[in-house]
Design a protein around this motif. Structure first.
Motif, PDB file in Angstrom:
ATOM      1  N   PHE A   1      -7.076  -0.439  -2.458  1.00  0.00           N
ATOM      2  CA  PHE A   1      -6.836  -1.546  -1.525  1.00  0.00           C
ATOM      3  C   PHE A   1      -7.945  -1.721  -0.487  1.00  0.00           C
ATOM      4  N   GLY A   2      -8.904  -0.803  -0.467  1.00  0.00           N
ATOM      5  CA  GLY A   2      -9.945  -0.856   0.561  1.00  0.00           C
ATOM      6  C   GLY A   2      -9.558  -0.039   1.783  1.00  0.00           C
ATOM      7  N   ILE A   3     -10.574   0.352   2.559  1.00  0.00           N
ATOM      8  CA  ILE A   3     -10.326   1.213   3.720  1.00  0.00           C
ATOM      9  C   ILE A   3      -9.456   0.537   4.776  1.00  0.00           C
ATOM     10  N   PRO A   4      -9.719  -0.741   5.148  1.00  0.00           N
ATOM     11  CA  PRO A   4      -8.875  -1.328   6.205  1.00  0.00           C
ATOM     12  C   PRO A   4      -7.381  -1.287   5.869  1.00  0.00           C
ATOM     13  N   ASP A   5      -7.022  -1.698   4.643  1.00  0.00           N
ATOM     14  CA  ASP A   5      -5.600  -1.736   4.287  1.00  0.00           C
ATOM     15  C   ASP A   5      -4.980  -0.340   4.267  1.00  0.00           C
ATOM     16  N   ALA A   6      -5.718   0.640   3.732  1.00  0.00           N
ATOM     17  CA  ALA A   6      -5.170   1.999   3.667  1.00  0.00           C
ATOM     18  C   ALA A   6      -5.041   2.586   5.067  1.00  0.00           C
TER      19      ALA A   6
ATOM     20  N   VAL B   1       0.839  -1.202   0.000  1.00  0.00           N
ATOM     21  CA  VAL B   1       0.000   0.000   0.000  1.00  0.00           C
ATOM     22  C   VAL B   1       0.878   1.258   0.000  1.00  0.00           C
ATOM     23  N   ALA B   2       1.933   1.237   0.810  1.00  0.00           N
ATOM     24  CA  ALA B   2       2.812   2.402   0.908  1.00  0.00           C
ATOM     25  C   ALA B   2       3.546   2.639  -0.414  1.00  0.00           C
ATOM     26  N   MET B   3       4.048   1.559  -1.031  1.00  0.00           N
ATOM     27  CA  MET B   3       4.781   1.695  -2.305  1.00  0.00           C
ATOM     28  C   MET B   3       3.853   2.257  -3.389  1.00  0.00           C
ATOM     29  N   TYR B   4       2.596   1.825  -3.360  1.00  0.00           N
ATOM     30  CA  TYR B   4       1.625   2.367  -4.314  1.00  0.00           C
ATOM     31  C   TYR B   4       1.380   3.850  -4.032  1.00  0.00           C
ATOM     32  N   HIS B   5       1.152   4.163  -2.756  1.00  0.00           N
ATOM     33  CA  HIS B   5       0.832   5.548  -2.395  1.00  0.00           C
ATOM     34  C   HIS B   5       1.949   6.501  -2.838  1.00  0.00           C
ATOM     35  N   PHE B   6       3.214   6.089  -2.667  1.00  0.00           N
ATOM     36  CA  PHE B   6       4.332   6.953  -3.050  1.00  0.00           C
ATOM     37  C   PHE B   6       4.568   6.969  -4.559  1.00  0.00           C
ATOM     38  N   GLY B   7       3.825   6.145  -5.307  1.00  0.00           N
ATOM     39  CA  GLY B   7       3.976   6.149  -6.760  1.00  0.00           C
ATOM     40  C   GLY B   7       5.091   5.248  -7.261  1.00  0.00           C
TER      41      GLY B   7
ATOM     42  N   ARG C   1      -3.737   9.915  -9.470  1.00  0.00           N
ATOM     43  CA  ARG C   1      -3.949   8.466  -9.459  1.00  0.00           C
ATOM     44  C   ARG C   1      -5.062   8.138  -8.475  1.00  0.00           C
ATOM     45  N   PRO C   2      -5.715   6.985  -8.647  1.00  0.00           N
ATOM     46  CA  PRO C   2      -6.727   6.591  -7.653  1.00  0.00           C
ATOM     47  C   PRO C   2      -6.088   6.530  -6.257  1.00  0.00           C
ATOM     48  N   THR C   3      -6.807   7.025  -5.242  1.00  0.00           N
ATOM     49  CA  THR C   3      -6.265   6.994  -3.879  1.00  0.00           C
ATOM     50  C   THR C   3      -6.136   5.552  -3.386  1.00  0.00           C
ATOM     51  N   ALA C   4      -5.245   5.364  -2.406  1.00  0.00           N
ATOM     52  CA  ALA C   4      -4.936   4.011  -1.915  1.00  0.00           C
ATOM     53  C   ALA C   4      -6.188   3.295  -1.411  1.00  0.00           C
TER      54      ALA C   4
END
Lengths: 349, 349
Positions: free
Chosen positions: A123-128, A44-50, A116-119
């Motif tokens: 990934f869903g609310i729990p994972d984000a 999730v973090a790697m996605y969020h940072f792009g 980009r779509p938000t995390a």
């Protein structure tokens, strides 16, 4: 100071170069720190940072502007430290900032972030939510594990700042459910300082701490960042009303459409003018069409909200420079900090 | 060890006294630390801890059992420290635990906690989420600001533990959306260690750190807490299936009704027995009536899930004691830690 009239071509080349240099200096640390996260959270973090796409493949998405890490490095330099000594606090403030973005996007139900779509949508609310929690702890862990003598003070300071950020975000949410006239300008300014100023101030303070500065200098750098942060928020709020959609990538008057109680809006609503009544009436409607948005922008302007915000931004930048001059009397040494403050308050998107 | 057969009247009087003493020693610190939070966030935290009602009036709601703070103090004592030296880490682990409860209740959409409406149902998701974020930072701030020589190591250790907790909670959520046969027993054990064992281990480790213990002793205390934590989770999972509704306050077979992939259930599902097939079939239904819940409990038992969990709990407690004996050869000095471990694995609700 010419607010809102900056040319995107010549806008702060010094600052742009500083931000590039910051990314080069800080990204390896940021990335290696994020890579210590357990797999499910790391994704999730790697996605969020792009750095990865939703499937986990390498990506080069648009990273954030790295303003906070740049302030850490510039503050450390201004107080005589080698900037590579301050890479860890620079990465830590970026982690803390991004943890708040992950959670803010959930709370605000924002669908996109950095184009980009938000995390949470991916990934869903729990994972984000859990990834944000882990990044909150990771930012503080990075500082606490650093053998640097300022480690403990920096950890405590960033933790205190995170608490203030949470209070600011909480206030921002609470304002939304209050009536158009139920938020005072003082409350609104306090919220903006907590939500935006606190972390810019903390970034400068951490740079100073890592340079071995004394208490008075650290406090002055914090105050510099806070005032610059409030100026930044004022400009951001002006752009949210009068920004050029082609530059901002958002529809005209986006903040008015969302009936946000931004600083110029609250200044207008609390002005006691006839235009304030018009604006309050518009804000109490369930939806605003294009024409109503134009009328609301006009009402903010006639009620003095636009002028007030521009004057406040200039005044806050003036105070910021005064604080800075106290800690760094040689303004040449503080040049990068000034360039960054100018950059954030002159940005056009 | 007589699991599940404890008498609530005579159940661990030593442990009950320890928990009472812990509350007396730690609550003032916990409360004064929570009171440093900004007003809007403090309100949510004070409610969550049972110190205020939803309107902010003083209340004496049922507090948590304070097992984690009791482990911190007992570990510090076992390694020769005065227990009042370890009050801050004891309060810090309780803050960290309660931050995870605030967020877990949001993610799991739980309506009640300690017989009261959960914070998110009272204050809304944004406020409960931000209060959790602030308590996460507050736990680490309390340690980072402590002048104790173990402060930095304790801060880093608690931060690392929080990251592990988040990964455990994330895995727990992810399991729910997977098919009845798509979770391996190893994954399930790893999840339980991260979600439950990590913070019990960290609590013991922090007590040891504050007693000035060496690396090997700190690691052994951590391992003791982790193994005891897994035993605790195994017993908790057994209670979730066979617990007496009158004692647990939950309907019979509550975990089966929710089709939770708890440890005895996953052990049964992965047993390769005919009963595993029956259980998988029951778990793939959209809802289980009373009769189906009884059939599922019976299938877990026939597939060996109940025996496995009881044996595992005993084995894990055995390992826990071995770890403890390595760090504290004089088991008399470790008596309180053993009493607490017995208490958590013998509890009937």
């Amino acid at each position: 100071m010419t607010l809102m009239s900056a040319d995107p071509v010549t806008d702060g080349p010094g600052a742009a170069e500083l931000l590039d240099r910051t990314r080069t200096a800080v990204d390896p640390q940021l990335r290696s720190t994020v890579e210590t996260l357990p797999g499910s959270i790391r994704r999730v973090a790697m996605y969020h940072f792009g750095w990865q796409d939703a499937e986990g493949a390498p990506a080069a998405g648009p990273a954030g502007k790295a303003i906070r890490p740049a302030l850490v490095l510039a503050a450390a330099r201004a107080l005589g430290a080698e900037e590579d000594r301050a890479v860890k606090p620079a990465a830590a403030v970026e982690l803390a900032h991004n943890f708040t973005l992950l959670h803010d996007d959930i709370v605000d139900e924002d669908p996109t972030r950095r184009h980009r779509p938000t995390a949470w949508t991916v990934f869903g609310i729990p994972d984000a939510l859990m990834a944000g929690d882990a990044m909150n702890a990771l930012a503080l862990r990075l500082l606490a594990e650093d053998p640097h003598p300022a480690s403990a003070a920096a950890t405590a300071r960033l933790a205190a700042c995170v608490i203030e950020l949470c209070a600011g975000q909480q206030a921002d949410c609470a304002f939304e459910s209050r009536g158009p006239r139920d938020v005072s300008l003082d409350e609104c300014v306090a919220m903006a300082i907590a939500k935006t100023g606190a972390l810019l101030g903390c970034s400068c303070a951490l740079g100073a701490l890592y340079a071995g500065a004394g208490e008075a200098e650290v406090a002055a750098l914090d105050a510099f960042g806070r005032e610059a942060g409030l100026a930044f928020q004022l400009i951001d709020d002006l752009i949210g009303i009068w920004g050029d959609p082609e530059r901002t990538g958002k529809p005209a008057g986006a903040d008015l459409v969302a009936r946000k109680k931004s600083l110029p809006v609250v200044a207008a609503l609390t002005s006691g003018t006839p235009a304030a009544d018009e604006l309050a009436e518009l804000y109490s409607r369930t939806a605003l069409d294009e024409r109503a948005v134009r009328a609301a922008a006009d009402a903010v302007e006639r009620a003095g909200g636009r002028d007030w915000a521009q004057e406040q931004a200039a005044e806050r930048m003036g105070r910021a420079v005064e604080h800075l001059a106290r800690a760094v009397p040689d303004l040449a040494a503080a040049g990068d900090l000034l360039a960054l403050a100018e950059f954030v308050t002159r940005r056009t998107r």
